[in-house]
Scaffold this motif. Structure first.
Motif, PDB file in Angstrom:
ATOM      1  N   ARG A   1       0.837  -1.211   0.000  1.00  0.00           N
ATOM      2  CA  ARG A   1       0.000   0.000   0.000  1.00  0.00           C
ATOM      3  C   ARG A   1       0.866   1.253   0.000  1.00  0.00           C
ATOM      4  O   ARG A   1       0.582   2.220  -0.714  1.00  0.00           O
ATOM      5  CB  ARG A   1      -0.925   0.002   1.212  1.00  0.00           C
ATOM      6  CG  ARG A   1      -2.081  -0.982   1.131  1.00  0.00           C
ATOM      7  CD  ARG A   1      -3.073  -0.721   2.277  1.00  0.00           C
ATOM      8  NE  ARG A   1      -4.167  -1.668   2.252  1.00  0.00           N
ATOM      9  CZ  ARG A   1      -4.172  -2.828   2.889  1.00  0.00           C
ATOM     10  NH1 ARG A   1      -3.099  -3.194   3.581  1.00  0.00           N
ATOM     11  NH2 ARG A   1      -5.218  -3.631   2.830  1.00  0.00           N
ATOM     12  N   GLU A   2       1.914   1.232   0.826  1.00  0.00           N
ATOM     13  CA  GLU A   2       2.816   2.387   0.899  1.00  0.00           C
ATOM     14  C   GLU A   2       3.485   2.664  -0.441  1.00  0.00           C
ATOM     15  O   GLU A   2       3.801   3.818  -0.759  1.00  0.00           O
ATOM     16  CB  GLU A   2       3.881   2.147   1.969  1.00  0.00           C
ATOM     17  CG  GLU A   2       3.338   2.104   3.390  1.00  0.00           C
ATOM     18  CD  GLU A   2       4.377   1.624   4.386  1.00  0.00           C
ATOM     19  OE1 GLU A   2       5.509   1.292   3.937  1.00  0.00           O
ATOM     20  OE2 GLU A   2       4.068   1.572   5.595  1.00  0.00           O
ATOM     21  N   GLN A   3       3.699   1.627  -1.233  1.00  0.00           N
ATOM     22  CA  GLN A   3       4.346   1.771  -2.535  1.00  0.00           C
ATOM     23  C   GLN A   3       3.368   2.221  -3.619  1.00  0.00           C
ATOM     24  O   GLN A   3       3.778   2.448  -4.758  1.00  0.00           O
ATOM     25  CB  GLN A   3       4.992   0.448  -2.947  1.00  0.00           C
ATOM     26  CG  GLN A   3       6.109  -0.018  -2.028  1.00  0.00           C
ATOM     27  CD  GLN A   3       7.249   0.975  -1.952  1.00  0.00           C
ATOM     28  OE1 GLN A   3       7.838   1.324  -2.974  1.00  0.00           O
ATOM     29  NE2 GLN A   3       7.562   1.451  -0.756  1.00  0.00           N
ATOM     30  N   GLY A   4       2.104   2.343  -3.285  1.00  0.00           N
ATOM     31  CA  GLY A   4       1.116   2.814  -4.254  1.00  0.00           C
ATOM     32  C   GLY A   4       0.459   1.734  -5.080  1.00  0.00           C
ATOM     33  O   GLY A   4      -0.279   2.036  -6.034  1.00  0.00           O
ATOM     34  N   TYR A   5       0.682   0.474  -4.728  1.00  0.00           N
ATOM     35  CA  TYR A   5      -0.002  -0.604  -5.449  1.00  0.00           C
ATOM     36  C   TYR A   5      -1.502  -0.540  -5.160  1.00  0.00           C
ATOM     37  O   TYR A   5      -1.941  -0.143  -4.068  1.00  0.00           O
ATOM     38  CB  TYR A   5       0.547  -1.967  -5.015  1.00  0.00           C
ATOM     39  CG  TYR A   5       1.946  -2.256  -5.478  1.00  0.00           C
ATOM     40  CD1 TYR A   5       2.227  -2.419  -6.827  1.00  0.00           C
ATOM     41  CD2 TYR A   5       2.992  -2.390  -4.561  1.00  0.00           C
ATOM     42  CE1 TYR A   5       3.528  -2.701  -7.258  1.00  0.00           C
ATOM     43  CE2 TYR A   5       4.285  -2.664  -4.980  1.00  0.00           C
ATOM     44  CZ  TYR A   5       4.540  -2.821  -6.326  1.00  0.00           C
ATOM     45  OH  TYR A   5       5.823  -3.091  -6.750  1.00  0.00           O
ATOM     46  N   GLN A   6      -2.283  -0.969  -6.133  1.00  0.00           N
ATOM     47  CA  GLN A   6      -3.736  -0.975  -5.984  1.00  0.00           C
ATOM     48  C   GLN A   6      -4.290  -2.370  -5.708  1.00  0.00           C
ATOM     49  O   GLN A   6      -5.485  -2.535  -5.479  1.00  0.00           O
ATOM     50  CB  GLN A   6      -4.386  -0.405  -7.248  1.00  0.00           C
ATOM     51  CG  GLN A   6      -4.029   1.059  -7.482  1.00  0.00           C
ATOM     52  CD  GLN A   6      -4.566   1.606  -8.778  1.00  0.00           C
ATOM     53  OE1 GLN A   6      -5.210   0.886  -9.552  1.00  0.00           O
ATOM     54  NE2 GLN A   6      -4.301   2.881  -9.034  1.00  0.00           N
ATOM     55  N   GLY A   7      -3.419  -3.343  -5.740  1.00  0.00           N
ATOM     56  CA  GLY A   7      -3.843  -4.707  -5.443  1.00  0.00           C
ATOM     57  C   GLY A   7      -2.656  -5.628  -5.346  1.00  0.00           C
ATOM     58  O   GLY A   7      -1.531  -5.283  -5.731  1.00  0.00           O
ATOM     59  N   CYS A   8      -2.906  -6.820  -4.786  1.00  0.00           N
ATOM     60  CA  CYS A   8      -1.851  -7.817  -4.630  1.00  0.00           C
ATOM     61  C   CYS A   8      -2.374  -9.153  -5.156  1.00  0.00           C
ATOM     62  O   CYS A   8      -3.466  -9.594  -4.789  1.00  0.00           O
ATOM     63  CB  CYS A   8      -1.443  -7.942  -3.165  1.00  0.00           C
ATOM     64  SG  CYS A   8      -0.045  -9.055  -2.865  1.00  0.00           S
ATOM     65  N   TYR A   9      -1.590  -9.786  -6.004  1.00  0.00           N
ATOM     66  CA  TYR A   9      -1.947 -11.039  -6.663  1.00  0.00           C
ATOM     67  C   TYR A   9      -1.033 -12.142  -6.154  1.00  0.00           C
ATOM     68  O   TYR A   9       0.111 -11.888  -5.745  1.00  0.00           O
ATOM     69  CB  TYR A   9      -1.768 -10.858  -8.178  1.00  0.00           C
ATOM     70  CG  TYR A   9      -1.950 -12.098  -9.018  1.00  0.00           C
ATOM     71  CD1 TYR A   9      -3.204 -12.610  -9.283  1.00  0.00           C
ATOM     72  CD2 TYR A   9      -0.835 -12.731  -9.580  1.00  0.00           C
ATOM     73  CE1 TYR A   9      -3.372 -13.735 -10.087  1.00  0.00           C
ATOM     74  CE2 TYR A   9      -0.984 -13.857 -10.392  1.00  0.00           C
ATOM     75  CZ  TYR A   9      -2.259 -14.352 -10.643  1.00  0.00           C
ATOM     76  OH  TYR A   9      -2.422 -15.464 -11.439  1.00  0.00           O
ATOM     77  N   LEU A  10      -1.544 -13.362  -6.166  1.00  0.00           N
ATOM     78  CA  LEU A  10      -0.691 -14.494  -5.829  1.00  0.00           C
ATOM     79  C   LEU A  10      -1.166 -15.731  -6.572  1.00  0.00           C
ATOM     80  O   LEU A  10      -2.321 -15.815  -6.993  1.00  0.00           O
ATOM     81  CB  LEU A  10      -0.678 -14.756  -4.316  1.00  0.00           C
ATOM     82  CG  LEU A  10      -1.968 -15.214  -3.628  1.00  0.00           C
ATOM     83  CD1 LEU A  10      -2.166 -16.731  -3.695  1.00  0.00           C
ATOM     84  CD2 LEU A  10      -1.969 -14.769  -2.172  1.00  0.00           C
ATOM     85  N   GLU A  11      -0.253 -16.664  -6.711  1.00  0.00           N
ATOM     86  CA  GLU A  11      -0.569 -17.963  -7.282  1.00  0.00           C
ATOM     87  C   GLU A  11      -0.079 -19.040  -6.326  1.00  0.00           C
ATOM     88  O   GLU A  11       1.006 -18.938  -5.764  1.00  0.00           O
ATOM     89  CB  GLU A  11       0.094 -18.134  -8.653  1.00  0.00           C
ATOM     90  CG  GLU A  11      -0.480 -17.215  -9.717  1.00  0.00           C
ATOM     91  CD  GLU A  11       0.184 -17.394 -11.075  1.00  0.00           C
ATOM     92  OE1 GLU A  11      -0.367 -16.893 -12.067  1.00  0.00           O
ATOM     93  OE2 GLU A  11       1.268 -18.029 -11.135  1.00  0.00           O
ATOM     94  N   THR A  12      -0.893 -20.074  -6.165  1.00  0.00           N
ATOM     95  CA  THR A  12      -0.525 -21.182  -5.296  1.00  0.00           C
ATOM     96  C   THR A  12      -1.147 -22.455  -5.851  1.00  0.00           C
ATOM     97  O   THR A  12      -1.662 -22.460  -6.965  1.00  0.00           O
ATOM     98  CB  THR A  12      -0.957 -20.909  -3.833  1.00  0.00           C
ATOM     99  OG1 THR A  12      -0.453 -21.941  -2.995  1.00  0.00           O
ATOM    100  CG2 THR A  12      -2.466 -20.815  -3.712  1.00  0.00           C
TER     101      THR A  12
END
Length: 301
Positions: free
Chosen positions: A251-262
């Motif tokens: 969030r601090e870096q300005g990302y608007q979302g976080c994705y992952l694969e598992t």
């Protein structure tokens, strides 16, 4: 919300609940006595067990049980597992008094909940459960440190990833993260802007780690990467704490979302991600290079 605000709200809650009074509701019971009866309603206990359940010292638990014993609300019987101690249980008058207390306090709380809509009540329940779990987890995390990865950690982190990958059958030939060519030089990978990796250390040993980096092919979306934890680290809430650290950084870096694969056999990991607000999506995002990971999840900020 910061710690100061939460503490202020907690103080107001304690006062409103009457926890500073000598009586619980209109009953001639102190809050600790009421809590003791409630615990015995679920299961009989020794003094030591009661102290543990109530999170109080042994002398407090012993004194409370002695008072309730004198009032005829509890009784003691020899402990079959240890003849030196007694097991305390509710008497019939104790159960009757506790039933009346439950009815009185449930009516009080129902009146409070009547001021809230259903969705607000649901959010309150989920938040209180999460807050309680966080407090419980903190006591299990003493001596464990979450810190940023440095070059001296490279070999240890790679060893953790290979060991956990082997445990779950995530072999390199299937395209999982263990096949990444940068596995032995991860400190270099996470030097770039918008990237960071953290390790969990205990007694000078690296026991796990995880990080975030920009998701290739997507704008303003990061990827939660290489979350691996040795068995001895699990069950302490540290995986969640590290993931929260990563999400706050994102969030601090300005990302608007976080994705992952598992992958589906990592059931504990999937449950963790869902508890953090990740939802499963049907299509892959970006270019992760991990085509063997069939579970894709996204959390938007």
């Amino acid at each position: 919300m910061d710690a100061k605000t939460l503490r202020q709200l907690s103080r107001q809650l304690v006062r409103q609940l009457g926890m500073l009074d000598n009586h619980c509701g209109s009953m001639a019971l102190t809050p600790v006595q009421a809590h003791t009866l409630i615990e015995l309603e679920h299961r009989a206990a020794t003094v030591n067990e009661m102290a543990h359940r109530l999170n109080v010292d042994k002398s407090n638990a012993s004194r409370t049980l002695a008072i309730l014993l004198n009032q005829g609300l509890v009784q003691s019987v020899p402990n079959p597992l240890d003849k030196r101690s007694q097991i305390f249980e509710l008497t019939t008058p104790g159960r009757d008094k506790l039933t009346a207390l439950h009815q009185q306090l449930n009516t009080q709380v129902d009146n409070w909940l009547d001021q809230m809509d259903t969705d607000e009540i649901d959010r309150l329940g989920a938040s209180l459960k999460r807050y309680t779990k966080s407090m419980q987890a903190t006591s299990r995390q003493e001596g464990y440190e979450i810190r940023q990865l440095n070059p001296l950690d490279n070999a240890a982190v790679a060893a953790v990833i290979r060991r956990v990958s082997a445990e779950y059958g995530l072999t390199a030939d299937k395209g999982y993260g263990v096949a990444d060519p940068t596995l032995d030089t991860m400190s270099e990978v996470y030097q770039h802007d918008g990237s960071r990796y953290w390790v969990i250390e205990h007694n000078n040993r690296i026991l796990g780690g995880g990080g975030v980096a920009p998701l290739a092919g997507e704008d303003k979306i990061c990827e939660l990467q290489k979350m691996y934890f040795l068995p001895e680290l699990r069950g302490r809430g540290l995986a969640r704490k590290l993931a929260v650290t990563a999400l706050r950084f994102a969030r601090e870096q300005g990302y608007q979302g976080c994705y992952l694969e598992t992958t589906a056999n990592l059931t504990e990991a999937i449950a963790l991600y869902q508890s953090l607000g990740f939802v499963k999506i049907s299509h892959p995002m970006g270019n992760t290079g991990h085509d063997a990971c069939e579970v894709r999840m996204l959390k938007t900020f």
